[in-house]
Structures are given as C-alpha cells and as structure tokens.
Motif scaffolding. Sequence first.
Motif, PDB file in Angstrom:
ATOM      1  N   CYS A 165      -4.120  -2.100  11.203  1.00  0.00           N
ATOM      2  CA  CYS A 165      -3.953  -1.361   9.818  1.00  0.00           C
ATOM      3  C   CYS A 165      -3.979   0.153  10.127  1.00  0.00           C
ATOM      4  O   CYS A 165      -5.142   0.723   9.798  1.00  0.00           O
ATOM      5  CB  CYS A 165      -4.875  -1.955   8.693  1.00  0.00           C
TER       6      CYS A 165
ATOM      7  N   ARG B  30      -6.765   4.697   6.106  1.00  0.00           N
ATOM      8  CA  ARG B  30      -6.339   4.166   6.982  1.00  0.00           C
ATOM      9  C   ARG B  30      -5.906   5.432   7.889  1.00  0.00           C
ATOM     10  O   ARG B  30      -5.942   6.448   7.596  1.00  0.00           O
ATOM     11  CB  ARG B  30      -5.127   3.320   6.866  1.00  0.00           C
TER      12      ARG B  30
ATOM     13  N   LEU C 169      -8.309  -0.119   1.222  1.00  0.00           N
ATOM     14  CA  LEU C 169      -7.077  -0.895   1.685  1.00  0.00           C
ATOM     15  C   LEU C 169      -6.131  -1.528   1.240  1.00  0.00           C
ATOM     16  O   LEU C 169      -6.528  -2.217   0.193  1.00  0.00           O
ATOM     17  CB  LEU C 169      -7.817  -1.952   2.823  1.00  0.00           C
TER      18      LEU C 169
END
Lengths: 305, 514
Positions: free
Chosen positions: B19, A165, A253
Amino acid sequence: MAARLLRRLAALLATVLIVHALAFLLIRATRGGPFDDERPLPPEVRAALEARYGLDQPLAVQYLRALSGLVSGDFGPSLRYRDVQVRTVLADALPVSLAIGAGALIFALLTGTAAGLLAAQRGGNLERAVLGLATVLLATPSFVLAGAAVLLFSFQLGWLPPAGRGSAAHAILPCLCLGLPLAAQIARLAHGAARGVLASAAVRAAQARGLSNGHVLRHHVLRPALVPVAAYLGPAAAAALTGSLVIEQVFALPGLGTHFVQAALNRDSTLALGATVTFTALLGLCTLLSDLLLARLDPRAEALS
Amino acid sequence: MQGAWACGWLALGAALTACTSDRADLVIVNGGEAALLDPQLGSGMAEARIGLALHAGLTRLDPRTLAPLPDLAESWTSDAAGRLWSFRLRPRLTWSDGSPLSAADLLASWDRLRDPATASPWRDWLAGAAWSAAPDPEGREVITVRFDAARPAFAEMTAMPQLAPIHSTLRAAAPGTLPQPLISSGPFALERRVVRDRTRVRRNASYWNAARVSLQSLDFLALDSQFTGLNLFLAGEADFLPSVPALAAPRLRAEYASSFRPSPQFAALFLRLNVRQPALASRALRRALAMSVDRAALSAALGGLRAPADAFVPPVLAGWQGARVAVAQFALEAARAELATARAEWMAAGLDPERTLASLELLAPASELNRDLASVLREQWRAHLGIEVRLRLLEGREARAAESAGDFQISRSSWVGDYLDPDTFLSLFRSGAPGNRTGWSDAAYDQLLREAGDAPDGARRMELLAAAEALLLEAAVVIPLLVDANQELVAADLVGFHPNPRGHVDWSALARRP
C-alpha cells in the motif's frame, strides 16, 4: 473430504445470502437517504435521482435488483459516489485491507508464537513479563494503542510517518497496532500449549537424551504448540480484517473498513451491501482455511465436520 | 521451520510495501470524500475544492477580495440592475486534451445544468435566464445572459465550477457517470481518483494561463478525521487543512501563527424553529427563546473561534448593513416578558403552559461541536427562562431527514453561502422553499424578496433584502447563533494563499517559497 468441503462452501453461500438480505432490510429500515444533505434538493431533482437509481420502486423489486447484482457481482453505482461503480471501490479498497490485515497477522504469528514459546521454556520473570504485557495489550482499545504509537514513534522518536501512504514505512505502524493485540492472544495460546508439551514425558525423554533446548523447542514443542494457534487463525484473520476499521481511520488508509462504516452513515445501500457481502465472504473463507490448516497440523481435529 | 519463519518475514515485507503511493507537490486534506466529480452534481466543499482545480469558469475570484477576475472570459459587462450580462470569450481556448473550447460548449453545459433530467442541485442558479452567443465585430465570441430578476453576483457565480463549461463527453454521458478520461478546462486535469483515498490532479498544459501555474500536481486526500489530518500536517505529509480539531486550535494559534489564521466565514450556525409545533406556533415563545441566548458566552464556551451572530446573514459582505433587530440580541428582561406573553396566550386558549413548554426539544446531528453547543443552549434556557429543553442527538443523515420531514421542534442548522450575496441566505426561507423546513410562510417576506429581484439598482436591492431579513428575525423562525470561521492550516512555505470569507482557494496561484 471433498464432500465436506462442498458442504462448508454451500453453508458459506447460504450465510452470504442471509447476511445480504438482512443488510438490505436494515439499511432500508434506517431513516434518512443518500440524498439527504444540508443543501435541500428541489422535489423534482430528488424525484429524478430516486427514479434514476430505482429507489422509487417497491421494496421487493429493489431487493430482487440487489440480489441480481450480488449474483452477477455487479452491485451498480455507489449511491454516494455516484460516478463510481461499487466493484471499483471494492477493488481499490480490498488490497489495502488485505495488505494491512495480512501484515498484522504475519507479524502477530511470528512475534506471538516466538514470545509464547520462549516464555513457556524460560519461565520466571520473562514468562511473567510476556503474559503481563499480553494482558495489557488485549485490554487496550485499538484507537488508544494507535494514538500512543503515533505519539511515540512519529512525534517523540520521529522514526515513522503518523499516517497516510507513500512508502513501506507508512504501513509499519498500522500493521503493528493491528497486530499487537493478535500477537498477545497468540502468545497466550502458544504459551499454554507449550507449557503442556514441555511437561510431557516425550519432551523430558528428549532432554534426557541430551538434545539442546533449541532443538527440543523446534522439533518437539513447536508443532503441538501451533495447534491452538491454528484454531485461532480464523478469528484472528477476521479480527485483522474488521479490526482494521479503526486503524484505517487513524492512519488514513482507504481500506474496506472505512467504506463499511461510511457507506452505512451515508445510506449508500449499494456500497454497504457490497462491503458487507465482501466482508462476510472473506470471514467465511478465513475460517474455512483455518480449519483446513488445523486438520493438517492435528489429524485428530475433525475440522471439516 | 527456519525457512517458514523467513518466508513469514518476507510476506510481511511484501504486505507492507503493497500500500504505497507517491507524494504530490501539494497535499490537501480535503475532509470527507468528494461525492461526485461532475461539477454540476457535486454539492459540498470537498467537491468545490477539486472542481476549482479542474474547471475554469468565465471568471475566477481574487482570493484577497473575492472580486471576479477574467478567466475564460477576457471581459464582461452588466446593466445597473444586474439582469443583463455579456461575457467576451478569449480566443483559442482549449480543453485539457487540446481540442478547441467554444461558446457553444458553455451554452450546452448550461442547458444540461438546467435540464431536470440532470438532477443538479444547482438548477436554480440559472432559473429565469435566457442565453445566446454571437461573434462581436472583432470575431470574439460573446455570451449574453438575460435574467428575469436581478442577479448582481452572477459574474462571481461564473467563477464556480457549477457554471464552468464541461466537455461534450461529460455532457453526453448519463448523469452520474464519469467518462474516462475526464476532459476539463481548468489549471489542472484529473490524473486518478481512488475513492476514500485521494484525487490526484496534474498541471494542465492546455489551460490558457498555464504559465502562472507553478505546482505540477495536487493530491486531495479524502480524510474525515481532523486529528489524522493534523498529524499529517505536523509530520510534513500534508500542506493544507481546511479545519483543525477544536482542542488543538488554541495551541496552533500560539505556535503556528503564520500558518493558522482563523477568519470569519460567509457561513452561519443557527436554529430553525418549527412553527407547526403547538408550542412554537407562539411567536412570543420563539422570541423569548431567541432573546435569551447569550451568544457571546456561547462563542466563548466553544473556544472563541466563531464570532457571536446578531443577524442571520453573516456580516462579511462589503456594502451590506443587514438587519439589526432587538430579537437577535441577548435581552433577558425582554425575553422573560415575551415568555409571560406566551403563557398568557396559552392560558387564554385553554392550554397548560407548563405542559406545552415541557414538549420542547432540540434536534441536532451528533457531533462533538453540536453536543457542546446544545449543552450551552439548554443551560442558558434553563437558567434564563426556567425552560427545560430536551436534547435529541441523531446521526447526521437521520437528523437531516427528520428536519426535512418537519419532525423537529428546534433544530441546530448551518448554512454556507453559495456566493457573496444576502439572497443565498434569505431565499432559504421563502414560502414553501425546500430549505425552509420551519413551516413558516409570510407573503410580505416573499414580496420583499420579489421586489429585491426587480430592484432598479444594487443599493435599493440591499435595502429590500435587509427589510426581509428584519422580518425573518422578528418572526423568530431562525435564531442566529454564531458566524462560522475558516480554520485553514497552511504550510508556512506556501505563497499565494489568502484567507477569505468563502474559504476560496485559487490553486493555480499557489507556489512554494524557494
């Protein structure tokens, strides 16, 4: 309408309770516990841990405690990450899964519907190409698709990061890999419905009046073509949420899917129950929303019955 | 309809940006998620790596030699046997919130560690110890620790987060709960933690030696997949990997020679043999199985990163010779002779040798490494002894539970030394120890370990431990296989990193090359 909606919600609640009970029993029936590590625990340490988390209580007592946690929304601490509450873990993970799932679903809706409609309208090679590609995408496992996408976009072209991310660019590949199989299915559904509508007398009459192809597509074909797509939205949303399990692993993730798997492997019963119940509730709500949308698009569909 | 289309793309953009997270100065792929940040409760390598960043001990380890260096203690002494230790604390030590850190904090932390209610897996580190603190003539606090048996590695052990002082808020919290914020004494302080995502730590300006800390922030990523970790490294999004996929190791060795330098670890891959099982109650059969394993071939078949092991304690300790016994060597004729002895014993006892041998089974946690390893072992036993050993691959926790319950015949095991001392391996097999799991017990072995604890000096202690290791190997309740390897992959511009047998990283010493 309201009564039907209430009935559906009651059925969803019953489903959650049944799934919760089954998940509880399955975890307890599996061999190994959350404290079984390579490092052996002295018996008194293990006993202290089991007493602290109520694992020394009879099964019925443990179930009632889990049930009261479900009712209050407090599943207690994770048995693996013991200094973290399950609701904190879920609150951190849910937005990630929802964001990736929503991104994938929106991408799939936009590209799948457009591709299906264009294929139906143009026919010929374009139609064959779209349907062929859709078949290939549906047959490709998500980890293969993700690996190929990383190889191409991250290491051959260098356009996108391979995992993690940090920016919106990091989310593109996960959404793409999760959304492509859904887009393929939506394209096939939209194509099938549009072919039927395009062959109808109403569309031929519109074309005879000299209306442009674009106008006909937007005003006469799109809405009826969306009916099967809307019916598919429930399963598609479910696939976007549960399918993210592999995608989350490949792209690092921290979503709900990862917890779902790891909690089971860790025998982390509180987190596993929390994740299972959350997934069940989400899937139930997605299906309900999809039915409501379908009823709106096509009043003939008795979606709520 | 066009409006809806635009809204769709806008929503997609919003989902994509939902995110996001910024990058730390150093990104460490930390393997699986650290289960607990309480240093007295965590037990894995992932926890240890974070713990070393957050918690300063009385000592810290030199990453080159693993010798203890002063940290919260400016000096220390011990007697020749390693039973009596004195640590002199630095003046004006503080916690990360700026409040004073005293010897009382450390002693209270050790009290908590030893309290059964804490349920710490490290309780036995302070078994048989008594401690006190008093000021010396210069007014410095001196902590004195007296053990009832030799503990020569204690100065090294005090560098570990388990023995570091923990703040009163954590001591007062119920075990298993983490106060917010987490106040600590190390070179970094906890900034945030998202389970299965990352633990972010930031430079602690209150650390006594903050001037030597160059990096401002570290991210410990919770990431199980070695392939994803490698992808992140190759894309420049991660700087440190604790291990790499076996498939990639040869190419990394060739193309990233300065970043990838595999080295022996103080960790062993071995087999446990359950002597409670009828077939394996035969010492001769156990010895036959041990001597028929060609460890060099096994090492080569698994990629050559892990060296063949001819003893149980990995040979990485300075001053440790260890046991060199025939039963831990590949000796085909001797193995066949032992098998013939076992057959004769069974026949004399009225047992059918073939039926007895047919029951053999190898238990292993399911993983790519274990599948390959088991496949080589079974093939070797088949080819060398004509024995068919069934394979029982179980999911990790199920396999550990089966092993702990004694529900196995031969089990693929591993152990990483807690500190650089043979005792951390050998004490596993004391009679009735939770780590034994084999059902084997030998009063002579226990006696040797006891005598080692009472030895007047280090040299004698090592002799006694080597004798104990020889006894363990001769009994063939463990079959050493391979010495595990450190496989760290480290960014080329990172200075201050030194591979060592413990996989120990001093995060405070790392810096980026300008």
